[in-house]
Design a protein around this motif. Structure first.
Motif, PDB file in Angstrom:
ATOM      1  N   GLN A  61      35.231  44.735  38.859  1.00 27.59           N
ATOM      2  CA  GLN A  61      34.194  45.668  38.430  1.00 27.59           C
ATOM      3  C   GLN A  61      32.880  44.939  38.176  1.00 27.59           C
ATOM      4  O   GLN A  61      31.812  45.387  38.595  1.00 27.59           O
ATOM      5  N   TYR A  62      32.944  43.808  37.497  1.00 32.00           N
ATOM      6  CA  TYR A  62      31.732  43.031  37.243  1.00 32.00           C
ATOM      7  C   TYR A  62      31.066  42.633  38.555  1.00 32.00           C
ATOM      8  O   TYR A  62      29.851  42.758  38.719  1.00 32.00           O
ATOM      9  N   CYS A  63      31.866  42.174  39.493  1.00 33.70           N
ATOM     10  CA  CYS A  63      31.306  41.670  40.745  1.00 33.70           C
ATOM     11  C   CYS A  63      30.780  42.781  41.640  1.00 33.70           C
ATOM     12  O   CYS A  63      30.005  42.517  42.568  1.00 33.70           O
ATOM     13  N   ALA A  64      31.181  44.014  41.390  1.00 28.58           N
ATOM     14  CA  ALA A  64      30.685  45.134  42.193  1.00 28.58           C
ATOM     15  C   ALA A  64      29.195  45.365  41.978  1.00 28.58           C
ATOM     16  O   ALA A  64      28.517  45.923  42.849  1.00 28.58           O
ATOM     17  N   THR A  65      28.692  44.926  40.818  1.00 27.78           N
ATOM     18  CA  THR A  65      27.278  45.167  40.517  1.00 27.78           C
ATOM     19  C   THR A  65      26.525  43.899  40.136  1.00 27.78           C
ATOM     20  O   THR A  65      25.319  43.960  39.899  1.00 27.78           O
ATOM     21  N   ALA A  66      27.202  42.762  40.060  1.00 19.94           N
ATOM     22  CA  ALA A  66      26.564  41.525  39.588  1.00 19.94           C
ATOM     23  C   ALA A  66      25.505  41.046  40.570  1.00 19.94           C
ATOM     24  O   ALA A  66      25.663  41.149  41.783  1.00 19.94           O
ATOM     25  N   PHE A  73      29.721  31.739  41.248  1.00 18.66           N
ATOM     26  CA  PHE A  73      31.055  31.147  41.231  1.00 18.66           C
ATOM     27  C   PHE A  73      32.116  32.239  41.118  1.00 18.66           C
ATOM     28  O   PHE A  73      33.121  32.228  41.824  1.00 18.66           O
ATOM     29  N   GLN A  74      31.897  33.200  40.242  1.00 19.33           N
ATOM     30  CA  GLN A  74      32.884  34.250  40.006  1.00 19.33           C
ATOM     31  C   GLN A  74      32.967  35.240  41.145  1.00 19.33           C
ATOM     32  O   GLN A  74      34.071  35.712  41.482  1.00 19.33           O
ATOM     33  N   CYS A  75      31.854  35.579  41.753  1.00 21.43           N
ATOM     34  CA  CYS A  75      31.809  36.712  42.683  1.00 21.43           C
ATOM     35  C   CYS A  75      31.594  36.334  44.143  1.00 21.43           C
ATOM     36  O   CYS A  75      31.734  37.183  45.024  1.00 21.43           O
ATOM     37  N   GLY A  76      31.233  35.081  44.409  1.00 23.61           N
ATOM     38  CA  GLY A  76      30.932  34.700  45.783  1.00 23.61           C
ATOM     39  C   GLY A  76      32.143  34.623  46.695  1.00 23.61           C
ATOM     40  O   GLY A  76      32.012  34.700  47.919  1.00 23.61           O
ATOM     41  N   GLY A  77      33.329  34.450  46.120  1.00 24.01           N
ATOM     42  CA  GLY A  77      34.554  34.370  46.918  1.00 24.01           C
ATOM     43  C   GLY A  77      34.839  32.999  47.498  1.00 24.01           C
ATOM     44  O   GLY A  77      35.906  32.768  48.049  1.00 24.01           O
ATOM     45  N   GLY A 198      33.447  55.842  34.923  1.00 18.47           N
ATOM     46  CA  GLY A 198      34.812  55.714  34.433  1.00 18.47           C
ATOM     47  C   GLY A 198      35.575  54.528  34.977  1.00 18.47           C
ATOM     48  O   GLY A 198      36.796  54.467  34.867  1.00 18.47           O
ATOM     49  N   TRP A 199      34.847  53.542  35.539  1.00 18.85           N
ATOM     50  CA  TRP A 199      35.505  52.364  36.097  1.00 18.85           C
ATOM     51  C   TRP A 199      35.907  51.397  34.987  1.00 18.85           C
ATOM     52  O   TRP A 199      35.124  51.134  34.070  1.00 18.85           O
ATOM     53  N   LEU A 200      37.126  50.849  35.073  1.00 18.48           N
ATOM     54  CA  LEU A 200      37.595  49.867  34.106  1.00 18.48           C
ATOM     55  C   LEU A 200      36.674  48.656  34.106  1.00 18.48           C
ATOM     56  O   LEU A 200      36.425  48.046  35.147  1.00 18.48           O
ATOM     57  N   SER A 201      36.187  48.286  32.922  1.00 21.10           N
ATOM     58  CA  SER A 201      35.306  47.145  32.797  1.00 21.10           C
ATOM     59  C   SER A 201      35.942  46.032  31.965  1.00 21.10           C
ATOM     60  O   SER A 201      35.911  44.863  32.356  1.00 21.10           O
ATOM     61  N   GLU A 202      36.536  46.403  30.825  1.00 18.43           N
ATOM     62  CA  GLU A 202      37.026  45.379  29.904  1.00 18.43           C
ATOM     63  C   GLU A 202      38.164  45.926  29.051  1.00 18.43           C
ATOM     64  O   GLU A 202      38.214  47.118  28.739  1.00 18.43           O
TER      65      GLU A 202
END
Length: 265
Positions: A61-66, A73-77, A198-202
């Motif tokens: 979810q974080y990476c969908a909008t980061a 590092f977290q979202c680049g894959g 309503g997307w799960l975030s945390e």
């Protein structure tokens, strides 16, 4: 050092965990964060610790909008694909306030970042957690992160892929599934945060001063139980090898004071 805590820290001390990563590779030169100071709207607060929160972020979810370099590092894959990451271990107060920014926080040592980057895949987030929260628990960042990592590694997760495929899912159903996966945890000890739509975030797990799971206080609000919940699909994560969950820590108290440290015998 408290024997129960020592055993818990030793479980977390060796290599980074891959419990919620499809894979994770740490570059030879780890990312370097910036020093973090208290912002003007978040003053330093030296107040007693009444309990703790273990906050787990759903990385897809974080990476969908980061956006921006701090999320690379977290979202680049390139270095990993993550499910639940450790957002942080937070000391809580008795009401709506909590201790924060208790002392000046130096730049984290490279080794501390290296040990924790597969669990909290952002050097800047690690720096932030140490400055805002860890500084209220101990003077030594490695002890704070070893403890937080050990708690994180003790968590078991429901089948997130199956839950993400469901046409209808409520917050209540999700917290029930999460509680079933963890002995000693009940839905009332879990708070769910959602993003727009309503997307799960945390997911936040509430603990008492002894760091045993506890019912969340009324001041700690989350999404309503009846609310619909959507989950962005995560990476295909193999279940961890069976092992006993870390023992709980009876009567462990990390009292807040200007020289706070993990208690010693």
């Amino acid at each position: 050092m408290h024997k129960g805590l020592l055993a818990l820290l030793l479980l977390a001390a060796p290599a980074p965990a891959l419990a919620q990563a499809a894979y994770c590779s740490i570059p030879q030169q780890v990312p370097r964060p910036r020093i973090e100071l208290p912002p003007s709207n978040e003053p330093r607060r030296l107040i007693p610790i009444a309990g703790y929160t273990l906050a787990l972020s759903w990385s897809p979810q974080y990476c969908a909008t980061a956006r921006g370099g701090d999320s690379a590092f977290q979202c680049g894959g390139r270095n990993g694909k993550f499910g639940f990451i450790l957002h942080g271990l937070w000391p809580e107060g008795t009401g709506r306030d909590w201790p924060q920014y208790c002392r000046a926080a130096d730049l984290l040592p490279r080794q501390v970042i290296r040990q924790n980057l597969c669990v909290t895949p952002s050097a800047q987030l690690l720096q932030h957690e140490w400055a805002k929260h860890g500084s209220c628990m101990t003077t030594r960042p490695e002890l704070y992160f070893n403890l937080a990592r050990a708690l994180y590694e003790g968590i078991r997760y429901p089948d997130m892929a199956q839950l993400a495929r469901r046409d209808t899912l409520t917050v209540k159903q999700f917290t029930a599934a999460f509680a079933r996966a963890n002995k000693g945890l009940s839905p009332g000890m879990i708070r769910v945060k959602t993003a727009r739509g309503g997307w799960l975030s945390e997911v936040s797990l509430c603990m008492d001063r002894a760091m045993d799971y506890a019912r969340c206080p009324a001041s700690q609000r989350g999404a309503p139980e009846a609310a619909s919940l959507r989950i962005r699909p995560g990476p295909n994560i193999l279940p961890p090898k069976a092992r006993a969950a870390p023992a709980r820590r009876p009567a462990l108290k990390l009292d807040l004071d200007p020289n706070a440290q993990i208690p010693s015998d």
